[in-house]
Design a protein around this motif. Structure first.
Motif, PDB file in Angstrom:
ATOM      1  N   THR A  25       0.831  -1.256   0.059  1.00  0.00           N
ATOM      2  CA  THR A  25       0.007  -0.093  -0.197  1.00  0.00           C
ATOM      3  C   THR A  25       0.808   1.309  -0.003  1.00  0.00           C
ATOM      4  OG1 THR A  25      -0.032   0.005   2.297  1.00  0.00           O
ATOM      5  CG2 THR A  25      -1.705  -1.217   1.250  1.00  0.00           C
ATOM      6  N   VAL A  26       0.164   2.368  -0.180  1.00  0.00           N
ATOM      7  CA  VAL A  26       0.763   3.542  -0.227  1.00  0.00           C
ATOM      8  C   VAL A  26       1.546   4.076   0.944  1.00  0.00           C
ATOM      9  CG1 VAL A  26       0.454   6.067  -0.315  1.00  0.00           C
ATOM     10  CG2 VAL A  26      -0.547   4.509  -2.136  1.00  0.00           C
ATOM     11  N   THR A  27       0.793   3.529   2.259  1.00  0.00           N
ATOM     12  CA  THR A  27       1.254   4.143   3.511  1.00  0.00           C
ATOM     13  C   THR A  27       2.471   3.207   3.770  1.00  0.00           C
ATOM     14  OG1 THR A  27      -1.100   4.431   4.304  1.00  0.00           O
ATOM     15  CG2 THR A  27       0.417   3.822   5.999  1.00  0.00           C
ATOM     16  N   ASP A  28       2.309   1.666   3.445  1.00  0.00           N
ATOM     17  CA  ASP A  28       3.587   0.826   3.785  1.00  0.00           C
ATOM     18  C   ASP A  28       4.753   1.158   3.162  1.00  0.00           C
ATOM     19  OD1 ASP A  28       2.100  -0.582   5.684  1.00  0.00           O
ATOM     20  OD2 ASP A  28       1.561  -2.114   4.148  1.00  0.00           O
ATOM     21  N   ASN A  29       4.431   1.698   1.640  1.00  0.00           N
ATOM     22  CA  ASN A  29       5.685   2.286   1.287  1.00  0.00           C
ATOM     23  C   ASN A  29       6.059   3.526   1.784  1.00  0.00           C
ATOM     24  OD1 ASN A  29       6.803   1.245  -1.583  1.00  0.00           O
ATOM     25  ND2 ASN A  29       4.488   0.960  -1.564  1.00  0.00           N
ATOM     26  N   VAL A  30       5.459   4.435   2.332  1.00  0.00           N
ATOM     27  CA  VAL A  30       6.161   5.547   3.033  1.00  0.00           C
ATOM     28  C   VAL A  30       6.521   4.950   4.225  1.00  0.00           C
ATOM     29  CG1 VAL A  30       5.593   7.670   4.186  1.00  0.00           C
ATOM     30  CG2 VAL A  30       4.439   7.023   1.992  1.00  0.00           C
ATOM     31  N   LEU A  31       5.965   4.125   5.016  1.00  0.00           N
ATOM     32  CA  LEU A  31       6.503   3.515   6.600  1.00  0.00           C
ATOM     33  C   LEU A  31       7.902   3.056   6.066  1.00  0.00           C
ATOM     34  CD1 LEU A  31       3.340   1.932   8.008  1.00  0.00           C
ATOM     35  CD2 LEU A  31       4.746   3.880   8.855  1.00  0.00           C
ATOM     36  N   LEU A  40      -2.097  12.562  -0.854  1.00  0.00           N
ATOM     37  CA  LEU A  40      -2.432  11.366  -0.858  1.00  0.00           C
ATOM     38  C   LEU A  40      -3.036  10.583   0.083  1.00  0.00           C
ATOM     39  CD1 LEU A  40       1.272  10.737  -2.494  1.00  0.00           C
ATOM     40  CD2 LEU A  40      -0.763  10.588  -3.777  1.00  0.00           C
ATOM     41  N   TYR A  41      -3.558  11.337   0.937  1.00  0.00           N
ATOM     42  CA  TYR A  41      -4.218  10.438   2.321  1.00  0.00           C
ATOM     43  C   TYR A  41      -5.392   9.724   1.820  1.00  0.00           C
ATOM     44  CZ  TYR A  41      -5.943   9.884   6.887  1.00  0.00           C
ATOM     45  OH  TYR A  41      -6.078   9.381   8.277  1.00  0.00           O
ATOM     46  N   ASP A  42      -6.229  10.182   0.863  1.00  0.00           N
ATOM     47  CA  ASP A  42      -7.252   9.236   0.489  1.00  0.00           C
ATOM     48  C   ASP A  42      -6.853   8.058  -0.180  1.00  0.00           C
ATOM     49  OD1 ASP A  42      -8.856  11.372   1.477  1.00  0.00           O
ATOM     50  OD2 ASP A  42      -9.357  12.314  -0.529  1.00  0.00           O
ATOM     51  N   LYS A  43      -5.762   8.075  -0.818  1.00  0.00           N
ATOM     52  CA  LYS A  43      -5.296   6.865  -1.518  1.00  0.00           C
ATOM     53  C   LYS A  43      -4.305   5.999  -0.513  1.00  0.00           C
ATOM     54  CE  LYS A  43      -5.790   9.545  -5.775  1.00  0.00           C
ATOM     55  NZ  LYS A  43      -5.200  10.321  -6.483  1.00  0.00           N
ATOM     56  N   ASP A  46      -4.456   3.512   1.368  1.00  0.00           N
ATOM     57  CA  ASP A  46      -4.701   2.192   1.354  1.00  0.00           C
ATOM     58  C   ASP A  46      -4.562   1.308   0.181  1.00  0.00           C
ATOM     59  OD1 ASP A  46      -5.002   2.189   4.292  1.00  0.00           O
ATOM     60  OD2 ASP A  46      -7.087   2.451   4.114  1.00  0.00           O
ATOM     61  N   GLU A  47      -4.448   2.184  -0.890  1.00  0.00           N
ATOM     62  CA  GLU A  47      -4.353   1.739  -2.187  1.00  0.00           C
ATOM     63  C   GLU A  47      -2.911   0.948  -2.588  1.00  0.00           C
ATOM     64  OE1 GLU A  47      -6.183   2.105  -5.273  1.00  0.00           O
ATOM     65  OE2 GLU A  47      -7.785   3.432  -4.667  1.00  0.00           O
ATOM     66  N   LYS A  48      -3.025   0.065  -3.354  1.00  0.00           N
ATOM     67  CA  LYS A  48      -1.580  -0.698  -3.680  1.00  0.00           C
ATOM     68  C   LYS A  48      -0.910   0.343  -4.556  1.00  0.00           C
ATOM     69  CE  LYS A  48      -2.313  -5.848  -3.460  1.00  0.00           C
ATOM     70  NZ  LYS A  48      -2.385  -6.755  -4.069  1.00  0.00           N
ATOM     71  N   ALA A  49       0.264   0.611  -4.292  1.00  0.00           N
ATOM     72  CA  ALA A  49       1.135   1.454  -5.157  1.00  0.00           C
ATOM     73  C   ALA A  49       0.906   1.458  -6.685  1.00  0.00           C
ATOM     74  CB  ALA A  49       2.583   1.737  -4.678  1.00  0.00           C
ATOM     75  N   LYS A  50       0.985   0.294  -7.025  1.00  0.00           N
ATOM     76  CA  LYS A  50       0.905  -0.021  -8.614  1.00  0.00           C
ATOM     77  C   LYS A  50      -0.608   0.557  -9.136  1.00  0.00           C
ATOM     78  CE  LYS A  50      -1.409  -4.405  -8.561  1.00  0.00           C
ATOM     79  NZ  LYS A  50      -1.405  -5.849  -8.989  1.00  0.00           N
ATOM     80  N   ASN A  51      -1.610   0.730  -8.262  1.00  0.00           N
ATOM     81  CA  ASN A  51      -2.894   1.339  -9.017  1.00  0.00           C
ATOM     82  C   ASN A  51      -2.811   2.880  -9.003  1.00  0.00           C
ATOM     83  OD1 ASN A  51      -3.796  -1.278  -8.979  1.00  0.00           O
ATOM     84  ND2 ASN A  51      -4.720  -1.298  -7.072  1.00  0.00           N
ATOM     85  N   LEU A  52      -1.846   3.413  -8.652  1.00  0.00           N
ATOM     86  CA  LEU A  52      -1.663   4.949  -8.494  1.00  0.00           C
ATOM     87  C   LEU A  52      -1.367   5.276 -10.161  1.00  0.00           C
ATOM     88  CD1 LEU A  52      -2.331   4.833  -5.554  1.00  0.00           C
ATOM     89  CD2 LEU A  52      -0.461   6.478  -5.146  1.00  0.00           C
ATOM     90  N   SER A  53      -1.547   6.620 -10.384  1.00  0.00           N
ATOM     91  CA  SER A  53      -1.199   7.221 -11.712  1.00  0.00           C
ATOM     92  C   SER A  53       0.601   7.467 -11.485  1.00  0.00           C
ATOM     93  CB  SER A  53      -1.630   8.566 -11.938  1.00  0.00           C
ATOM     94  OG  SER A  53      -1.341   9.557 -10.769  1.00  0.00           O
ATOM     95  N   ARG A  75       5.200   8.972  -8.326  1.00  0.00           N
ATOM     96  CA  ARG A  75       6.380   9.943  -8.135  1.00  0.00           C
ATOM     97  C   ARG A  75       6.305  10.744  -6.694  1.00  0.00           C
ATOM     98  NH1 ARG A  75      10.454   9.815 -10.841  1.00  0.00           N
ATOM     99  NH2 ARG A  75      10.258   9.090 -13.072  1.00  0.00           N
ATOM    100  N   LYS A  76       5.096  11.060  -6.266  1.00  0.00           N
ATOM    101  CA  LYS A  76       4.758  11.832  -5.098  1.00  0.00           C
ATOM    102  C   LYS A  76       5.018  10.913  -4.030  1.00  0.00           C
ATOM    103  CE  LYS A  76       0.733  13.925  -5.902  1.00  0.00           C
ATOM    104  NZ  LYS A  76      -0.314  14.695  -5.608  1.00  0.00           N
ATOM    105  N   VAL A  77       4.577   9.697  -3.891  1.00  0.00           N
ATOM    106  CA  VAL A  77       4.788   8.532  -2.884  1.00  0.00           C
ATOM    107  C   VAL A  77       6.273   8.500  -2.764  1.00  0.00           C
ATOM    108  CG1 VAL A  77       4.455   6.164  -2.138  1.00  0.00           C
ATOM    109  CG2 VAL A  77       2.713   7.253  -3.307  1.00  0.00           C
TER     110      VAL A  77
END
Ligand SMILES: Nc1ncnc2c1ncn2[C@@H]1O[C@H](COP(=O)(O)OP(=O)(O)OP(=O)(O)O)[C@@H](O)[C@H]1O
Length: 262
Positions: A97-103, A144-147, A149-156, A161-163
């Protein structure tokens, strides 16, 4: 005060001279742009700054909590020194997820050891809670807070890049190196990113060095620009002076264009 001094830095790959005799200085709390045509040596320069490559000769010295010299640079140690980077080719864990990548960015600086984490001691939970709060705070800053819990691959592409930048920020760096942060973004995304980079630089008192081909971003953001061509530093100065520097125009557009324009 200079936060980075580079002296006579050279990197050869066999017969290829990727970076030759580069001397430069980066001031604290500034945004510095590294520009130049394809193959000019910009990424090699970043890879030298982050210990991925060892210099063939020359020196790199960061002045952060004491001196960090070229001999001490290792990719896995950079965040400990207060230096974080992003890559030209996005390097996220796409299935996480986006959060786990940042963690992950935060975890490289966690203070608890192996035992508290294996035994699930209170210090482990305290640090994890802090990490999650910080990750969420960064995701809000980067819209990116709304996203989260999304998997990183599903983001534009632009959001990925922002993640990556948010993950680099999670390591709490003093110096942030961004390799083509606007690559693949549309003009609106680039505009938003330009504002964000300026905002985080001021808010977190960061020193930012970025490689970028998008001149609108470079000219709006950078206090100082260094121009590379065939591994050499051919010009340095503020955006206004770089835009009308003949050597720079020649490197980008070719000698004929400059002659015709006169
Ligand atoms: N690992 C390597 N082995 C051999 N040659 C390399 C290596 N890395 C880079 N080079 C060469 O060094 C030169 C500089 O490449 P570099 O990727 O640093 O340029 P760049 O300015 O980042 O280009 P771009 O804007 O296209 O990313 C090029 O001629 C490239 O082919």
């Amino acid at each position: 005060m200079a936060l980075l001094n580079v002296t006579k830095l050279t990197k050869n790959f066999g017969g290829v001279k990727a970076v030759t005799d580069v001397d430069l200085e980066v001031e604290e709390n500034t945004i510095t742009g590294i520009i130049g045509p394809n193959g000019a040596g910009k990424t090699t320069f970043f890879n030298l700054l982050t210990g991925i490559y060892k210099p063939s000769s020359g020196d790199i010295i960061y002045h952060i909590n004491g001196d960090v010299t070229s001999r001490m640079l290792r990719p896995q140690k950079m965040t400990k020194y207060g230096i974080a980077r992003t890559f030209q080719n996005i390097r996220l864990f796409k299935e996480m997820t986006v959060t786990d990548n940042v963690l992950l960015g935060y975890h490289c600086n966690l203070s608890y050891g192996v035992f508290p984490s294996v035994l699930r001691l209170p210090s482990y939970f305290r640090e994890e809670k802090k990490a999650m709060e910080k990750a969420h705070e960064l995701l809000k800053i980067f819209h990116l807070y709304d996203k989260r819990d999304e998997k990183a691959k599903n983001l534009s592409y632009g959001d990925q890049r922002k993640v990556e930048i948010a993950r680099a920020m999670a390591a709490d760096p003093k110096i942030l190196l961004l390799d083509e942060p606007a690559a693949g973004m549309n003009p609106n995304e680039t505009k938003e990113l330009t504002k964000l980079i300026k905002w985080v630089q001021e808010e977190f008192q960061l020193t930012i060095i970025l490689i970028e081909h998008d001149m609108s971003l470079v000219m709006k953001l950078c206090d100082k620009i260094f121009v590379f061509d065939y591994g050499h530093l051919i010009a340095e100065g503020d955006p206004e002076s770089i835009q009308c520097n003949e050597q720079v125009l020649k490197a980008y557009l070719g000698g004929d264009y400059v002659a015709e324009a006169k």
